[in-house]
Write a protein that holds these residues in place. Structure first.
Motif, PDB file in Angstrom:
ATOM      1  N   PRO A  69       0.805  -1.220   0.000  1.00  0.00           N
ATOM      2  CA  PRO A  69       0.000   0.000   0.000  1.00  0.00           C
ATOM      3  C   PRO A  69       0.840   1.273   0.000  1.00  0.00           C
ATOM      4  O   PRO A  69       0.333   2.349  -0.304  1.00  0.00           O
ATOM      5  N   ASN A  70       2.122   1.144   0.315  1.00  0.00           N
ATOM      6  CA  ASN A  70       3.004   2.315   0.322  1.00  0.00           C
ATOM      7  C   ASN A  70       3.162   2.908  -1.072  1.00  0.00           C
ATOM      8  O   ASN A  70       3.299   4.126  -1.213  1.00  0.00           O
ATOM      9  N   TYR A  71       3.134   2.105  -2.113  1.00  0.00           N
ATOM     10  CA  TYR A  71       3.323   2.618  -3.466  1.00  0.00           C
ATOM     11  C   TYR A  71       2.219   3.598  -3.873  1.00  0.00           C
ATOM     12  O   TYR A  71       2.513   4.733  -4.235  1.00  0.00           O
ATOM     13  N   PRO A  72       0.943   3.209  -3.826  1.00  0.00           N
ATOM     14  CA  PRO A  72      -0.082   4.159  -4.264  1.00  0.00           C
ATOM     15  C   PRO A  72      -0.183   5.372  -3.351  1.00  0.00           C
ATOM     16  O   PRO A  72      -0.501   6.470  -3.812  1.00  0.00           O
ATOM     17  N   PHE A  73       0.086   5.194  -2.062  1.00  0.00           N
ATOM     18  CA  PHE A  73      -0.023   6.299  -1.117  1.00  0.00           C
ATOM     19  C   PHE A  73       0.902   7.450  -1.527  1.00  0.00           C
ATOM     20  O   PHE A  73       0.527   8.612  -1.437  1.00  0.00           O
ATOM     21  N   VAL A  74       2.090   7.107  -2.010  1.00  0.00           N
ATOM     22  CA  VAL A  74       3.050   8.133  -2.439  1.00  0.00           C
ATOM     23  C   VAL A  74       2.855   8.470  -3.913  1.00  0.00           C
ATOM     24  O   VAL A  74       2.814   9.642  -4.292  1.00  0.00           O
ATOM     25  N   LYS A  75       2.720   7.481  -4.757  1.00  0.00           N
ATOM     26  CA  LYS A  75       2.698   7.692  -6.209  1.00  0.00           C
ATOM     27  C   LYS A  75       1.461   8.434  -6.709  1.00  0.00           C
ATOM     28  O   LYS A  75       1.486   9.003  -7.794  1.00  0.00           O
TER      29      LYS A  75
END
Length: 135
Positions: A69-75
């Motif tokens: 979930p870290n990817y979409p949160f930042v991207k």
């Protein structure tokens, strides 16, 4: 501003391989739209959103040994001007950040102030965006 937001949401970049599409960003957006509709705070800590998004990915996403979930949160910041991050220091949104790094930074994310206000005051737009994402 409504038309711009609609276009930006329609044009979010979603990872795809063959017929498989990653539901990460759409699920994060639906979760955040739900927060707006309930009048919750504009920015959500990654430590909270990450766990909820991980559960949603386990339930609705394709099987993975581990969901990120870290990817979409930042991207999501790179998909238009509707999403922003906060935290102890500014993050380079082109870099991949780990769960631990996001938590250590006390990273928060959410719609920009203008978008949040627009969605809070325009229930029809909020509902239309949710329906579009679900479709």
């Amino acid at each position: 501003m409504e038309e711009r937001l609609i276009e930006e949401i329609k044009n979010i970049r979603i990872w795809q391989r063959g017929d498989e599409r990653a539901p990460h960003k759409p699920l994060l957006l639906l979760y955040t739209l739900g927060r707006v509709s309930r009048g919750e705070s504009r920015m959500v800590p990654y430590s909270e959103a990450g766990e909820i998004l991980r559960g949603l990915l386990n339930e609705f996403g394709p099987y993975r040994k581990a969901h990120r979930p870290n990817y979409p949160f930042v991207k999501l910041c790179n998909d238009g001007g509707f999403w922003e991050l906060g935290g102890r220091y500014t993050l380079n949104t082109l870099r991949d950040w780990s769960d631990r790094e996001l938590s250590d930074n006390e990273t928060t994310g959410g719609f920009t102030e203008g978008v949040y206000a627009l969605l809070r005051n325009t229930r029809e737009l909020l509902n239309d965006l949710a329906r579009f994402i679900l479709d």
